[in-house]
Design a protein around this motif. Structure first.
Motif, short mmCIF file in Angstrom:
data_model
loop_
_atom_site.label_atom_id
_atom_site.label_comp_id
_atom_site.label_asym_id
_atom_site.label_seq_id
_atom_site.Cartn_x
_atom_site.Cartn_y
_atom_site.Cartn_z
N THR A 91 0.83 -1.21 0.00
CA THR A 91 0.00 0.00 0.00
C THR A 91 0.86 1.25 0.00
O THR A 91 0.58 2.21 -0.74
CB THR A 91 -0.93 0.00 1.23
OG1 THR A 91 -1.72 -1.20 1.21
CG2 THR A 91 -1.85 1.20 1.22
N MET A 92 1.91 1.27 0.81
CA MET A 92 2.79 2.43 0.86
C MET A 92 3.51 2.62 -0.48
O MET A 92 3.66 3.75 -0.96
CB MET A 92 3.82 2.29 1.98
CG MET A 92 3.23 2.49 3.36
SD MET A 92 2.56 4.14 3.58
CE MET A 92 0.83 3.79 3.72
N THR A 95 1.09 4.03 -2.97
CA THR A 95 0.80 5.43 -2.64
C THR A 95 1.93 6.35 -3.09
O THR A 95 1.70 7.40 -3.70
CB THR A 95 0.57 5.58 -1.13
OG1 THR A 95 -0.50 4.71 -0.74
CG2 THR A 95 0.22 7.00 -0.76
N GLY A 98 2.01 6.43 -6.92
CA GLY A 98 0.93 7.26 -7.44
C GLY A 98 1.19 8.73 -7.25
O GLY A 98 0.88 9.55 -8.12
N THR A 99 1.78 9.09 -6.11
CA THR A 99 2.12 10.50 -5.86
C THR A 99 3.16 10.98 -6.86
O THR A 99 3.05 12.08 -7.42
CB THR A 99 2.63 10.67 -4.42
OG1 THR A 99 1.63 10.20 -3.52
CG2 THR A 99 2.95 12.12 -4.13
#
Length: 116
Positions: A91-92, A95, A98-99
């Motif tokens: 998940t990290m 994230t 995606g950022t």
């Protein structure tokens, strides 16, 4: 004193209690007939069912409570071990990826196009 909205003058006017709770002269209609059946079969009450059919599994809640309330210094989302760590790190990574992708897209959108 009670008030109701007058449809004629478009203002609040004084009214009796029964008129205030039944606006514009509408009275609630109470049906004396029973509603029609939607389904043809009758439903079973839970008291009619045998006790053995209710639930045949083991209750895991006390075990999970012991696991999550253990004072080992780990946050709750990592208490179950390797699967939780894998899910958290995935998940990290998504994230952060995606950022970075959004920042690159914003940078590319902010640059003027080449005139050829």
């Amino acid at each position: 004193m009670y008030y109701k909205f007058s449809g004629v003058t478009q203002r609040l006017v004084g009214a009796a209690a029964s008129a205030a709770y039944n606006p514009q002269g509408l009275k609630p209609v109470v049906s004396t007939e029973s509603p029609a059946l939607i389904f043809g079969t009758t439903s079973k009450l839970s008291s009619d069912l045998p006790a053995t059919d209710s639930f045949l599994g083991k209750n895991k809640v006390p075990d999970l409570q012991k696991l999550f309330q253990k004072a080992d210094g780990l946050p709750v989302h990592l208490k179950r071990g390797v699967p939780d760590k894998l899910l958290y790190r995935t998940t990290m990574a998504l994230t952060i990826g995606g950022t970075i992708y959004c920042l690159v897209a914003l940078y590319m959108a902010s640059q003027p196009r080449n005139q050829k």
